[in-house]
Motif scaffolding. Structure first.
Motif, mmCIF file in Angstrom:
data_model
loop_
_atom_site.group_PDB
_atom_site.id
_atom_site.type_symbol
_atom_site.label_atom_id
_atom_site.label_comp_id
_atom_site.label_asym_id
_atom_site.label_seq_id
_atom_site.Cartn_x
_atom_site.Cartn_y
_atom_site.Cartn_z
ATOM 1 N N ARG A 153 1.231 11.071 -6.501
ATOM 2 C CA ARG A 153 2.011 12.316 -6.382
ATOM 3 C C ARG A 153 2.379 12.593 -4.913
ATOM 4 O O ARG A 153 3.517 12.936 -4.596
ATOM 5 C CB ARG A 153 1.219 13.489 -6.959
ATOM 6 C CG ARG A 153 1.205 13.533 -8.476
ATOM 7 C CD ARG A 153 0.760 14.904 -8.981
ATOM 8 N NE ARG A 153 1.157 15.074 -10.365
ATOM 9 C CZ ARG A 153 0.348 14.888 -11.408
ATOM 10 N NH1 ARG A 153 -0.903 14.531 -11.208
ATOM 11 N NH2 ARG A 153 0.795 15.058 -12.634
ATOM 12 N N THR A 157 6.307 12.292 -3.523
ATOM 13 C CA THR A 157 6.914 13.478 -2.915
ATOM 14 C C THR A 157 7.381 13.169 -1.494
ATOM 15 O O THR A 157 8.475 13.562 -1.084
ATOM 16 C CB THR A 157 5.919 14.649 -2.915
ATOM 17 O OG1 THR A 157 5.545 14.954 -4.264
ATOM 18 C CG2 THR A 157 6.532 15.884 -2.284
ATOM 19 N N ASN A 162 11.281 14.280 -6.796
ATOM 20 C CA ASN A 162 10.915 15.585 -7.318
ATOM 21 C C ASN A 162 10.177 15.421 -8.647
ATOM 22 O O ASN A 162 10.679 14.762 -9.560
ATOM 23 C CB ASN A 162 12.170 16.438 -7.550
ATOM 24 C CG ASN A 162 12.986 16.592 -6.285
ATOM 25 O OD1 ASN A 162 12.535 17.177 -5.316
ATOM 26 N ND2 ASN A 162 14.190 16.033 -6.272
ATOM 27 N N GLU A 163 8.987 16.023 -8.750
ATOM 28 C CA GLU A 163 8.221 15.922 -9.991
ATOM 29 C C GLU A 163 8.754 16.915 -11.013
ATOM 30 O O GLU A 163 8.889 18.105 -10.733
ATOM 31 C CB GLU A 163 6.743 16.183 -9.736
ATOM 32 C CG GLU A 163 5.886 15.984 -10.978
ATOM 33 C CD GLU A 163 4.403 16.022 -10.708
ATOM 34 O OE1 GLU A 163 3.623 15.674 -11.628
ATOM 35 O OE2 GLU A 163 4.002 16.391 -9.590
#
Length: 587
Positions: A153, A157, A162-163
């Motif tokens: 993660r 990023t 973009n999660e």
């Protein structure tokens, strides 16, 4: 002082000697040495040794409690003394002399030991998974998984992705496996499908203008278990990018994998950059589209050497050779064991020859080789004294499978195999289509949403079996981590691609209405990939079975032995869902 603990079981050090402390945890192990009790108390953070002396309340309490009982203890930190230090524990310089014990959770008799690997079978371990996860190896694997996902993660990023989340309840999609379906109470006779992958949604996010997406995505496939594939559900790092070509996808993923495996690989070297190997080359050289490049041997196609040969074992067949250098010191047993291994992989046997000091060939099939055969093999395989050559003959796919496995096994046995290294590669240029061997029908060989190389012109002018797709796999140490592709974002090319695979226009328009409608409102070129999180952790943990890296996996029959799933539904619930159950009749 806190109700349960002033410190964790991994926290105390020599500087804490003389301190009154409170610890809580599980009774991991107990030893009675000369009437003095030594207890290992375990929690999430580590182990602290406790001491209880005869004639004390603490001794009487701890002496009777079963292993894995949860207790709270009060006591004083004391030094073990230089001669009793346990260098394997961070807390090994100290112990706690117990004054008070409170039982917080009693433990029933254990179905297997927790403080040692005792060879208990997997079904038993899965039935009591909450106990299995207390074991050091399993606890470490799950924490590794947590750390890897956290790192992914952060790194994604930092790379500008973009999660985002995509739906779990959706429509069926041809991803190559069976869907898990969910009946709709509000729409009688209709079903949702759990996503095999967020494929269409991540493409729709690109069409929506988000440019770089990622997700740690749950995926659901009703397929059989394997050592590197868990049935039911799995997790993948789902990635999609806009305005990209193949190499644009490779760059951030290669950077991510290199950093990830260097950070969590316990010093194992990561080879970089990752080579790009065309699919057909991989099948010829390695016998597999997920080659283990730690094996430093390659197969060679020598079919043409035996065209028109009178040697029946090779005549009219596809023939692959595996030259293996530096085997002059190997006994006959080496060759026999490799032959047995080949048979275990489906071969009828394994032909071989050795190269003598004078360059002559000896071995079971040497007498069947002509002078021309020997000369051509010597030249083609760069044979020298001390070499051996193993041969496989038959249908292309069969020979590839068998000799691909023999390649790796021979490398391990002959000392041509790299240990303690992660060897990545990209497999590229996959065929867009394949022919069903039984029906002769043309179908997609990989991802149906891929852009064909050459676009619409290639689909209209080339033999479908010659069309390549902008499709790729990333492989590490013989394990396929993921597939990906540059997507087919043009409606007419997509309709033509599906038409070749036997789907009429109306069917495609119906099944992919949302996707096609979106394409017709301005779709950017886009592509992506989805490395499997479970497989990444499996490699980093050096575990042969993927279930060893998942907290609560299903067993090989897609059952949750701990929770009792799947279960039958009561009649009232079936009625509410407008369902009737038709069980298979006994044969």
């Amino acid at each position: 002082m806190h109700r349960y603990r002033s410190h964790t079981c991994g926290e105390l050090r020599a500087s804490d000697v003389g301190t009154d402390v409170r610890l809580s945890g599980w009774l991991h192990n107990r030893r009675d040495l000369g009437g003095i009790l030594f207890i290992d108390l375990r929690d999430h953070y580590g182990i602290t040794q406790l001491v209880a002396r005869p004639g004390t309340e603490a001794y009487d309490a701890l002496d009777k409690l079963s292993k894995e009982t949860v207790v709270r203890i009060d006591g004083e930190v004391v030094s073990r003394g230089a001669e009793n230090v346990n260098a394997e524990l961070p807390t090994g310089e100290v112990e706690v002399e117990v004054s008070t014990v409170e039982v917080l959770g009693a433990a029933a008799p254990l179905p297997f030991t927790i403080n040692a690997e005792d060879g208990v079978n997997e079904e038993r371990r899965l039935e009591y998974r909450f106990l299995d996860l207390r074991r050091e190896r399993m606890h470490r694997n799950i924490l590794l998984r947590t750390s890897v996902i956290s790192a992914i993660r952060q790194k994604m990023t930092a790379l500008g992705f973009n999660e985002m989340a995509t739906p779990i309840l959706s429509a069926t999609s041809p991803e190559g496996a069976r869907d898990f379906v969910v009946p709709s109470r509000l729409n009688p006779g209709k079903f949702y499908a759990l996503p095999q992958a967020p494929q269409q949604f991540k493409q729709l996010l690109m069409i929506s203008g988000f440019d770089r997406y990622f997700q740690i995505a749950p995926c659901f496939r009703d397929e059989d278990a394997r050592a590197d594939r868990s049935p039911g559900e799995f997790y993948q790092l789902d990635v999609e990018m806009s305005f990209v070509e193949q190499e644009d996808v490779f760059r951030p993923i290669e950077k991510l994998m290199t950093e990830l495996f260097e950070e969590f690989g316990n010093g194992r070297h990561v080879t970089s950059p990752f080579p790009r190997i065309p699919f057909r080359e991989a099948m010829l050289k390695y016998g597999s589209d997920k080659p283990d490049l730690r094996a430093q041997l390659e197969l060679v196609d020598i079919t043409d050497v035996f065209e028109g040969s009178e040697f029946k074992a090779f005549a009219g067949k596809h023939v692959r050779a595996l030259p293996v250098p530096d085997v002059s010191g190997q006994p006959r047993k080496f060759f026999d064991q490799l032959g047995d291994y080949a048979v275990s992989q489906g071969a009828k046997g394994l032909a071989w020859v050795r190269v003598g000091e004078d360059g002559s060939l000896t071995g079971p099939i040497a007498k069947f080789l002509t002078e021309e055969n020997v000369a051509e093999l010597t030249k083609r395989l760069a044979l020298a004294p001390g070499h051996a050559v193993f041969f496989g003959a038959g249908e292309f796919d069969e020979v590839s499978k068998i000799m691909g496995a023999v390649r790796v096994e021979a490398a391990k046995r002959a000392g041509h195999f790299e240990e303690d290294v992660f060897r990545f590669c990209w497999i590229v240029d996959f065929p867009m289509y394949e022919k069903d061997p039984d029906t002769g029908a043309i179908d997609f060989s990989h991802n149906p949403f891929s852009m064909p190389q050459g676009g619409l012109e290639a689909l209209e002018t080339q033999d479908p079996l010659d069309v390549l797709g902008w499709q790729y796999d990333i492989v590490c140490n013989g394990v396929e981590l993921s597939s990906g592709a540059i997507r087919n974002h043009e409606p007419e090319i997509m309709l033509k691609a599906f038409e070749i695979a036997g789907y009429d226009r109306e069917t495609v328009e119906e099944k992919f209405a949302g996707m096609l409608r979106a394409f017709r409102f301005g779709a950017p070129p886009h592509g992506g990939i989805a490395p499997g999180v479970d497989r990444i952790v499996m490699l980093l943990a050096d575990e042969p079975n993927i279930r060893e890296t998942i907290a609560f996996p299903l067993n090989g029959n897609a059952q949750d032995l701990m929770m009792g799933a799947p279960t039958e539904l009561e009649e009232a619930r079936l009625k509410e869902l407008h369902l009737t159950v038709r069980k298979p009749q006994p044969k």
